[in-house]
Motif scaffolding. Structure first.
Motif, short mmCIF file in Angstrom:
data_model
loop_
_atom_site.label_atom_id
_atom_site.label_comp_id
_atom_site.label_asym_id
_atom_site.label_seq_id
_atom_site.Cartn_x
_atom_site.Cartn_y
_atom_site.Cartn_z
N LEU A 239 0.87 -1.18 0.00
CA LEU A 239 0.00 0.00 0.00
C LEU A 239 0.90 1.22 0.00
N SER B 216 -6.66 13.18 5.32
CA SER B 216 -7.73 14.07 4.89
C SER B 216 -9.03 13.30 4.87
N ASP C 54 -4.79 11.46 1.52
CA ASP C 54 -5.06 10.60 2.67
C ASP C 54 -4.24 9.31 2.59
N LEU D 72 -1.65 8.45 4.61
CA LEU D 72 -1.11 7.96 5.89
C LEU D 72 -2.08 6.95 6.47
N LYS E 287 -12.49 3.83 -0.03
CA LYS E 287 -12.91 5.02 -0.80
C LYS E 287 -11.92 5.23 -1.93
N TYR F 201 -6.18 -1.77 10.79
CA TYR F 201 -5.02 -0.96 11.16
C TYR F 201 -4.05 -1.84 11.92
N ASP G 43 -2.95 -2.98 7.35
CA ASP G 43 -2.99 -1.55 7.69
C ASP G 43 -3.54 -0.74 6.52
N GLY G 44 -4.72 -1.15 6.05
CA GLY G 44 -5.28 -0.51 4.87
C GLY G 44 -6.19 0.67 5.17
N LEU G 45 -6.55 0.85 6.44
CA LEU G 45 -7.44 1.97 6.82
C LEU G 45 -6.60 3.24 6.92
N THR G 46 -6.93 4.24 6.13
CA THR G 46 -6.17 5.50 6.24
C THR G 46 -6.67 6.30 7.45
N TYR G 47 -5.84 7.22 7.88
CA TYR G 47 -6.18 8.01 9.06
C TYR G 47 -7.40 8.90 8.78
N GLY G 48 -7.51 9.43 7.58
CA GLY G 48 -8.67 10.25 7.22
C GLY G 48 -9.96 9.45 7.27
N LYS G 49 -9.93 8.24 6.78
CA LYS G 49 -11.14 7.39 6.81
C LYS G 49 -11.48 7.01 8.25
N TYR G 50 -10.42 6.77 9.04
CA TYR G 50 -10.64 6.48 10.46
C TYR G 50 -11.36 7.66 11.14
N LEU G 51 -10.87 8.87 10.87
CA LEU G 51 -11.49 10.06 11.49
C LEU G 51 -12.95 10.21 11.07
N LYS G 52 -13.22 9.91 9.80
CA LYS G 52 -14.60 10.03 9.31
C LYS G 52 -15.49 9.00 10.01
N GLU H 256 -16.27 10.13 13.43
CA GLU H 256 -17.26 11.21 13.35
C GLU H 256 -18.67 10.63 13.19
N PHE H 257 -18.81 9.62 12.34
CA PHE H 257 -20.12 8.97 12.15
C PHE H 257 -20.63 8.35 13.45
#
Lengths: 394, 394
Positions: A33, A109, A116, A118, B28, B108, B116-125, B128-129
């Motif tokens: 990745l 992001s 995004d 990271l 995404k 992760y 570790d395919g989940l990005t930090y941005g997707k994690y934050l989203k 938030e949900f």
């Protein structure tokens, strides 16, 4: 290209509305990745946990696993490269302490996948390294850096995109004389793929729906592949396709009508739909210039189509194109949650957008055109020769 | 293959030492950056923010953007697919509330890039949900699920890997008769690449160092590409190369010696180095079986090489191979920080490992062999025909 883009990045770090002291890319096992920025600004991947640091001052450092060092040296992109065997932690802490950056941009992001890169695991490892320091409170998203960096195309980037467009349109040009009623969607797709393979270029996205081919009335999504559905006289057919030329993509849609026996032109309702799409694209194009929001551009198009008696299209009007067909950053899009803040980020000179509205004709099928344009100093320019007349299949 | 792997995943969720109620993949814009698990268990990518939910009970759901739905329906992998236009939030919350999972595994991992395919941005989203619910306190890493899922190869996966090995070794077989002293490293690499292209298969990693070719004494990293260095008589040459067969990789190294005029075999010090590598591989191989730690296997090899008067190799003894050359999960490695906990995760039946020690001969160059093996019920089996004699270039 990498050196040019790194220099551009450092310029962006110094811009007033960015003002970031350090932009840091964290990478590991690129073959599994890869942060999409790696190929863009470094042109290579890393094996072990690696850090690439770009300071506002112009200083550039890399911290990489020992067996990777030779590869990175040869790129000649960094002032100094630190190679570790056990852990990169000390090198990282030393560099941070020496430069004491107040704002550290990382590639995360919520809205922009291209910014995004990271992963959450790498983020956690970074935080672990910085435990007991204040650096982890200085993180900000690099979204604005990457958005500008990928968005502001250089002359060379535009040249490559134009070439990808030319190759795509030349293949579309062969459709009208080759395709006949009775073909299936899959047969049309196969013809396009064979023509593409003759050129030697790769498709802009997954081959199973690049091209997509949609014949006649349907509710299927724009992102699904061709089926065994047969092309019939009296229907419209649309296709979505692009190729990659020297790492840069095209992404274009065109619409055809299959004449009924005795017809020499499409019926009035098809022409009205087609002309509505052409006019809606023109109106959006005319409003494009630096500083406007994509939301307003989408609204011009959406409202016009609805004013002509059609349902609004169930997607954004346009996205940026570059290394990937969906290149991220500001969008020409409505204020739907899935688009986040991207419809409200002002457009900039050098950005390449698609304009791709669609509308549904109950009896004949889906009319859609996708053009590509570049934002100029005070407006926009067509990159693709716009489709102004519906193509006919006899 | 995807259906088989999803069934295996649900079995793993139910194992005593895993016991996860829900495994959720968040994806995404796969064309920009894809969780490596997507291609593995779903076989396709997503455009908009999407959730793929696999429950311990065997129930499987997808939440995708509206235009993606047709593509996912056709895969026939899910019990139900929810398509959204604005936001996926309500669908996600409804599914979570209905099933109320106590442990939710996300992709992760600090140690395993394949998990570790989940990005930090997707994690934050995602967080938030889930704001205002207790679900975000139930996250755990899916590392153990993915490690088992990728590690435990099915018969079909082993068949493909063997095929990739056969193709690679057949190309290596052509080296001794084709390559002559005076060739550069790059010329040797070009020959291998031409032979590979004749087979039609892709390289297992970036083409610029697949193959790598290392002639004579050098300290350059194992991951750097071939140079203009000339192959000279009296030197050893090693190569690292692999191909992808139907999505599965090989990764193999072999060593050659270039005879001096009048020599019929390599000098004693080269033979001692070569035989040390062969013996060290055999000793490690003999100790492999389910339940042992990779740390112990690496130590057997490392200690033996040092006992014969050589420096220890500056990397791990072996990694797993599968969809990528470095397939993640448990490693045969020393207790260096960069390997995290992976050397201490017990090995399992069905895992495919490389064994790849190296040693340095001051005058002649680097001796290294990389074999591939599979862990069996009570030991291990060679997948590659082991190199037992040094290959000669005349």
């Amino acid at each position: 290209m990498e050196k040019e883009k790194i220099a551009q990045a450092i310029k962006i770090l110094n811009e007033k509305d960015t003002s970031i002291d350090l932009w840091m890319v964290v990478e590991k096992e690129s073959e599994v990745l890869s942060d999409p920025i790696m190929d863009f600004i470094i042109g290579s991947g890393a094996t072990w946990l690696s850090f690439f640091l770009f300071f506002k001052t112009g200083e550039k450092y890399a911290i990489v696993g020992n067996l990777d060092i030779e590869k990175f040296k040869r790129l000649e992109l960094f002032d100094e490269i630190f190679a570790y065997k056990g852990s990169p932690k000390e090198y990282l802490l030393n560099l941070l302490k020496k430069h004491d950056p107040k704002k550290i941009a990382l590639n995360y992001s919520i809205d922009s996948p291209t910014a995004d890169g990271l992963t959450y695991g790498k983020y956690l490892k970074l935080v672990e390294f910085l435990e007991g320091t204040d650096f982890k409170n200085r993180f900000v998203s690099s979204e604005s850096i990457i958005s500008k960096l990928r968005g502001r195309k250089s002359a060379e980037e535009i040249r490559r995109i134009k070439k990808a467009i030319d190759i795509t349109l030349a293949i579309y040009d062969k459709i009208s004389s080759h395709v006949k009623p009775g073909f299936t969607e899959k047969e049309v797709a196969r013809f396009i793929t064979e023509e593409r393979k003759k050129t030697g270029y790769e498709p802009s996205w997954e081959e199973d729906h690049c091209p997509s081919v949609f014949a006649g009335p349907q509710e299927t999504g724009a992102h699904s592949g061709p089926t065994d559905k047969v092309l019939e006289r009296g229907q419209v057919v649309n296709m979505d396709f692009g190729v990659v030329y020297d790492k840069y993509c095209s992404d274009l849609q065109r619409t055809w009508y299959i004449l009924k026996e005795g017809e020499t032109e499409p019926p009035a309702e098809v022409m009205h739909g087609f002309n509505t799409i052409v006019e809606s694209i023109k109106r959006s194009f005319n409003a494009l210039k630096p500083g406007v929001n994509g939301f307003d551009i989408d609204k011009i198009c959406r409202d016009y189509i609805v004013s002509q008696g059609y349902k609004e299209y169930p997607h954004a009007l346009g996205h940026q194109v570059g290394r990937v067909a969906h290149d991220g950053g500001p969008l020409l899009a409505p204020a739907w949650e899935r688009y986040g803040n991207l419809p409200f980020t002002p457009l900039e000179e050098g950005q390449v957008f698609t304009i791709e509205p669609r509308l549904y004709l109950e009896k004949q099928g889906v009319v859609t055109i996708e053009e590509m344009v570049v934002i100029t100093k005070d407006g926009a320019e067509w990159l693709s020769q716009p489709q102004e007349k519906i193509y006919l299949i006899k």
